[in-house]
Design a protein around this motif. Structure first.
Motif: not given
Lengths: 291, 291
Positions: A162-164, A220-221, A228-232, B224-226
């Motif tokens: 999420f750095c960018a 947890d990961w 949507d990588t926010l929701l993993g 966005p990340l794919p």
């Protein structure tokens, strides 16, 4: 020795963190309004809640504060301030005003912790150093008001993915470096397992953070990462994170506050909230390694 | 001062890295066989290629080596060894045998660099420390053969989002820590912009890596990340990475080898390879900040 933390496995293990230190971050039950989330905590004997500003605003600040107090809940944190890395002076002034409002809201809600998601790269700029300077300057500007109202700003390192776009503070060590530039009663760090579990320096940096830790958030990961990588994120135990050593470090550093379960996950959000709350309670033992 | 690197912006800027140091990692043109990728490099006056073992195997090792030599190309690296973190002794023995084979292939292909992707968590285990010890032990076992054949093992830090499933070495600093435990002629580190650009300690760790840098790989971080987060890479300039300071650091550290462009991206793979190669050449100036 007997007691709530004793499982017979050996006296050298630290005492388990009991359910009296559990907090439900309301993002875990995203589809509930504030009063519904408060009622859920009461039904499930969860003593604290982490609130989100959008839900507070929807309810009204005074009414939200009254609802939480009437329910006998503690507010473990308010999420969230930050997003400092605006492109121009107007944007930065607006961010400052919004963060001052967030500090006041935190105080009104009776929590001493405002979680900061600091913001990504400055729009149109690839300069990470610039973005990090903007963040540092913006936090510095908030310190007097934070001290005046007794609210600590919790710098949260977000996962480097999420750095960018969300937060240029990408490791706990960096968050600690930044926090140490300001008074301890005004600025601390948030330890969120999801964002920092991978870090080979984690144990050292937790120890170094010491009393600067103002919030401990867990989830947890889970693989594979969703679109949507926010929701993993997953319930404790559904993924790969080894919570016990992280919790032991946070405890040894002197943190004795609430442990917030904060899960961003579309399936969890779609599940019946009572089932989610029950799962959060069930899995909580694993946070301190008692699964 | 005049010369290929001079643009009048000031004598203090380091000389640009010229196209004589460009290498095309063949993963960038994933759909091409080895001989087609070699021909593509020749057509586009790209002097070096990074090879992948699956494509080498498909062609046959001796024939692949002969094709590259006949074309006058240098092989900047062989990708890849690693995946050490197997669950049981049989798995680890198999990984060792496979890595010994990879070292021999690198030597036969005429490259002195084997890139290592070290592997994620040990299956069924949440213990990151265990996984990292397995990696260190496995690398140690390969050192004598690497020295005998004059091949350096390049430990590549992968982005922390791959920590669980692909590589538990998640920052350049950690890769350097690990490399320094072994002789410099056998073990080094790979600097790949995609994986480490976010790191606040990056400049320090590149300087610390010094002559241990055995490969410099570039591609951009594109949002966005794919869905498949392995494939979120872009041509230099299409994303947020500020290449110039990273390249300046790598150069100041003493690295004078090839710069490999390695892009995992489904759209790039589907593009006509000649267009991809032309874009790689065009964008290369931006690697040293001359866009």
């Amino acid at each position: 020795m007997t007691g709530p933390g004793h499982d017979g496995a050996g006296a050298e293990r630290p005492a388990a963190i009991g359910l009296d230190r559990l907090s439900l971050n309301q993002a875990t039950v995203k589809h509930l309004g504030l009063k519904e989330a408060v009622a859920l905590c009461v039904r499930h004997d969860i003593p604290a809640i982490g609130l989100w500003r959008d839900r507070v605003a929807e309810t009204g600040l005074a009414e939200a504060a009254a609802a939480v107090r009437a329910a006998g809940l503690q507010v473990s944190s308010l999420c969230r301030g930050g997003f400092f890395t605006q492109a121009d002076p107007d944007g930065r002034r607006a961010a400052r005003a919004d963060n001052l409002a967030a500090i006041a809201e935190a105080a009104e809600l009776g929590t001493d912790t405002l979680v900061l998601v600091c913001g990504g790269l400055v729009p149109g700029q690839r300069d990470l150093g610039l973005a990090r300077r903007v963040v540092a300057d913006a936090i510095g500007e908030l310190v007097p008001e934070a001290q005046r109202l007794g609210v600590r700003l919790g710098i949260e390192a977000l996962h480097p993915m999420f750095c960018a776009d969300r937060c240029v503070i990408s490791s706990l060590g960096e968050a600690v470096d930044l926090a140490l530039r300001f008074p301890a009663d005004a600025v601390g760090v948030v330890v969120d397992t999801y964002h920092i579990w991978w870090d080979a320096r984690l144990a050292d940096q937790i120890a170094r953070a010491g009393r600067r830790i103002v919030s401990y958030q867990v989830c947890d990961w889970v693989l594979p990462l969703p679109q949507d990588t926010l929701l993993g994120r997953g319930h404790v135990g559904d993924g790969v994170i080894d919570f016990a050593p992280i919790t032991a470090g946070v405890t040894a550093a002197g943190y004795d506050g609430y442990v917030e379960v904060e899960i961003f996950n579309a399936e969890v959000w779609d599940a019946p909230p009572d089932r989610t709350a029950a799962t959060v309670r069930e899995r909580f033992a694993a946070v301190s390694g008692r699964r």
